[in-house]
Design a protein around this motif. Structure first.
Motif, PDB file in Angstrom:
ATOM      1  N   PHE A   1      -2.736   3.621  -2.057  1.00  0.00           N
ATOM      2  CA  PHE A   1      -3.162   4.677  -1.151  1.00  0.00           C
ATOM      3  C   PHE A   1      -2.180   5.837  -1.116  1.00  0.00           C
ATOM      4  CE2 PHE A   1      -6.846   3.142   1.220  1.00  0.00           C
ATOM      5  CZ  PHE A   1      -6.896   1.826   0.791  1.00  0.00           C
ATOM      6  N   GLY A   2      -2.737   7.034  -0.963  1.00  0.00           N
ATOM      7  CA  GLY A   2      -1.926   8.192  -0.672  1.00  0.00           C
ATOM      8  C   GLY A   2      -1.580   8.248   0.810  1.00  0.00           C
ATOM      9  N   PRO A   3      -0.779   9.237   1.214  1.00  0.00           N
ATOM     10  CA  PRO A   3      -0.321   9.319   2.606  1.00  0.00           C
ATOM     11  C   PRO A   3      -1.381   9.826   3.570  1.00  0.00           C
ATOM     12  CG  PRO A   3       0.534  11.158   1.351  1.00  0.00           C
ATOM     13  CD  PRO A   3      -0.155  10.260   0.370  1.00  0.00           C
ATOM     14  N   GLY A   4      -2.465  10.363   3.059  1.00  0.00           N
ATOM     15  CA  GLY A   4      -3.548  10.810   3.917  1.00  0.00           C
ATOM     16  C   GLY A   4      -3.471  12.287   4.282  1.00  0.00           C
TER      17      GLY A   4
ATOM     18  N   LEU B   1      -8.119   9.340   3.585  1.00  0.00           N
ATOM     19  CA  LEU B   1      -7.174   8.636   2.719  1.00  0.00           C
ATOM     20  C   LEU B   1      -7.761   8.510   1.325  1.00  0.00           C
ATOM     21  CD1 LEU B   1      -6.135   5.881   5.217  1.00  0.00           C
ATOM     22  CD2 LEU B   1      -4.586   7.542   4.247  1.00  0.00           C
TER      23      LEU B   1
ATOM     24  N   TYR C   1     -10.868   6.533  -4.932  1.00  0.00           N
ATOM     25  CA  TYR C   1     -11.654   6.303  -3.718  1.00  0.00           C
ATOM     26  C   TYR C   1     -11.242   7.303  -2.636  1.00  0.00           C
ATOM     27  CZ  TYR C   1     -11.487   1.753  -6.103  1.00  0.00           C
ATOM     28  OH  TYR C   1     -11.518   0.747  -7.044  1.00  0.00           O
TER      29      TYR C   1
ATOM     30  N   GLN D   1      -8.885  11.315   9.733  1.00  0.00           N
ATOM     31  CA  GLN D   1      -7.899  11.205   8.664  1.00  0.00           C
ATOM     32  C   GLN D   1      -8.640  10.790   7.403  1.00  0.00           C
ATOM     33  OE1 GLN D   1      -3.486  10.156   8.138  1.00  0.00           O
ATOM     34  NE2 GLN D   1      -4.456   8.201   8.650  1.00  0.00           N
TER      35      GLN D   1
ATOM     36  N   TYR E   1     -11.461   7.372   1.638  1.00  0.00           N
ATOM     37  CA  TYR E   1     -11.775   6.675   2.866  1.00  0.00           C
ATOM     38  C   TYR E   1     -11.630   7.644   4.039  1.00  0.00           C
ATOM     39  CZ  TYR E   1     -11.243   2.201   0.397  1.00  0.00           C
ATOM     40  OH  TYR E   1     -11.373   1.148  -0.467  1.00  0.00           O
TER      41      TYR E   1
ATOM     42  N   GLU F   1      -6.691  -4.013  -6.425  1.00  0.00           N
ATOM     43  CA  GLU F   1      -5.402  -3.571  -5.904  1.00  0.00           C
ATOM     44  C   GLU F   1      -5.421  -2.054  -5.807  1.00  0.00           C
ATOM     45  OE1 GLU F   1      -2.592  -7.056  -7.780  1.00  0.00           O
ATOM     46  OE2 GLU F   1      -1.758  -5.087  -7.295  1.00  0.00           O
ATOM     47  N   GLN F   2      -5.739  -1.594  -4.627  1.00  0.00           N
ATOM     48  CA  GLN F   2      -5.844  -0.158  -4.432  1.00  0.00           C
ATOM     49  C   GLN F   2      -4.537   0.398  -3.869  1.00  0.00           C
ATOM     50  OE1 GLN F   2      -9.399   1.017  -2.330  1.00  0.00           O
ATOM     51  NE2 GLN F   2     -10.684  -0.384  -3.500  1.00  0.00           N
TER      52      GLN F   2
ATOM     53  N   TYR G   1      -2.894  -5.105   4.324  1.00  0.00           N
ATOM     54  CA  TYR G   1      -2.217  -3.830   4.142  1.00  0.00           C
ATOM     55  C   TYR G   1      -1.471  -3.482   5.422  1.00  0.00           C
ATOM     56  CZ  TYR G   1      -4.903  -2.567  -0.073  1.00  0.00           C
ATOM     57  OH  TYR G   1      -5.440  -2.513  -1.342  1.00  0.00           O
TER      58      TYR G   1
ATOM     59  N   GLY H   1       0.080   6.399   4.446  1.00  0.00           N
ATOM     60  CA  GLY H   1      -1.049   5.688   3.872  1.00  0.00           C
ATOM     61  C   GLY H   1      -0.847   4.198   3.988  1.00  0.00           C
TER      62      GLY H   1
ATOM     63  N   LEU I   1     -10.860   1.690   8.187  1.00  0.00           N
ATOM     64  CA  LEU I   1     -11.186   2.638   7.129  1.00  0.00           C
ATOM     65  C   LEU I   1     -12.632   2.430   6.688  1.00  0.00           C
ATOM     66  CD1 LEU I   1      -8.012   1.980   6.892  1.00  0.00           C
ATOM     67  CD2 LEU I   1      -8.224   3.029   4.640  1.00  0.00           C
TER      68      LEU I   1
ATOM     69  N   GLN J   1     -10.831   7.608   8.176  1.00  0.00           N
ATOM     70  CA  GLN J   1     -10.270   6.738   9.210  1.00  0.00           C
ATOM     71  C   GLN J   1     -10.101   7.527  10.495  1.00  0.00           C
ATOM     72  OE1 GLN J   1      -6.167   5.538   8.714  1.00  0.00           O
ATOM     73  NE2 GLN J   1      -6.479   3.616   9.794  1.00  0.00           N
TER      74      GLN J   1
ATOM     75  N   ARG K   1      -1.090  17.592   4.045  1.00  0.00           N
ATOM     76  CA  ARG K   1      -0.940  16.415   4.884  1.00  0.00           C
ATOM     77  C   ARG K   1      -1.620  16.619   6.232  1.00  0.00           C
ATOM     78  NH1 ARG K   1       3.017  12.816   4.393  1.00  0.00           N
ATOM     79  NH2 ARG K   1       1.706  11.775   5.914  1.00  0.00           N
ATOM     80  N   TYR K   2      -1.578  17.842   6.723  1.00  0.00           N
ATOM     81  CA  TYR K   2      -2.198  18.185   7.997  1.00  0.00           C
ATOM     82  C   TYR K   2      -2.940  19.505   7.816  1.00  0.00           C
ATOM     83  CZ  TYR K   2       1.195  14.780   9.664  1.00  0.00           C
ATOM     84  OH  TYR K   2       1.943  13.644   9.837  1.00  0.00           O
TER      85      TYR K   2
END
Lengths: 113, 114
Positions: free
Chosen positions: A104-107, A90, A33, A88, A35, A101-102, B36, B43, A43, A37, A9-10
């Protein structure tokens, strides 16, 4: 539970190191995908994949590379990290039946010192 | 080229008050539009989407958005804001002829006052 995961995550790492950001999804999605950010910014798509062994460059040029050997896994690699890579990252996925409809993970927040 | 503009970088609203976030798009064909939400350190979560049909779409968490083709807009609204709505909101348009890619706006950060 079906989800999309990103590790770490970090990450704080020194210049010149090789890093791999992991992304996995358990939703059976064929499209994935990456991205980028920057803080407080929009993004930008840097990589995407339609399926196994498919990878494409996105709209924003990136020195990173990706691979798609398994449907559920889409790792991103930086061979030699630089401070300009601080951002960041993502990961997202979508199903071909609902391609727009994508999910997303938490990044991963990457800092290169 | 496709683009999405969110004119408001920050919006501060009192809890219980109404909220409207603006989104304008530039796209040559019929747009597929999305909102979003991104909570701090998280995310993005899909709030709602517009593909066709009824121009007023309902989403999760009590949000709705209205597509206005004449104004090239897709504004997001919520009648009564809760403290948990403090987040960053992104509008996006899908490239229907270019591999399902999304173009995002710059985002609007919403702060909720008690």
């Amino acid at each position: 539970e079906a989800d999309i995961y990103q590790t770490p995550r970090y990450l704080v790492i020194g210049t010149g190191k090789k890093i791999t950001l992991e992304c996995s999804q358990t939703m059976g999605h064929d499209k994935m995908y990456w991205y980028q950010q920057d803080p407080g910014m929009e993004l930008h798509l840097i990589h995407y994949s339609y399926g196994v062994n498919s990878t494409e460059k996105g709209d924003l040029s990136s020195e990173s590379t990706v691979s798609r050997i398994r449907t559920e896994h889409f790792p991103l690699t930086l061979e030699s990290a630089r401070p300009s890579h601080t951002s960041q990252y993502l990961c997202a996925s979508s199903d071909h039946r609902l391609p727009y409809e994508q999910y997303f993970g938490p990044g991963t927040r990457l800092t290169v010192t | 080229a496709q683009s999405v503009t969110q004119p408001d970088i920050h919006i501060t609203v009192s809890e219980g008050a109404s909220l409207e976030l603006r989104c304008n798009y530039s796209y040559g064909a019929t747009p597929y539009l999305f909102w979003y939400v991104q909570s701090p350190g998280q995310g993005l979560q899909l709030l709602l989407k517009y593909f066709s049909g009824d121009t007023l779409v309902q989403g999760i968490k009590g949000f709705e958005a209205e597509f206005k083709r004449s104004q090239s807009s897709f504004n997001l609204r919520k009648p009564s804001v809760h403290w948990s709505d403090a987040a960053e909101y992104f509008c996006a348009v899908a490239h229907t002829a270019a591999g399902n890619k999304l173009t995002f706006g710059g985002g609007t950060r919403v702060l909720v006052k008690p």
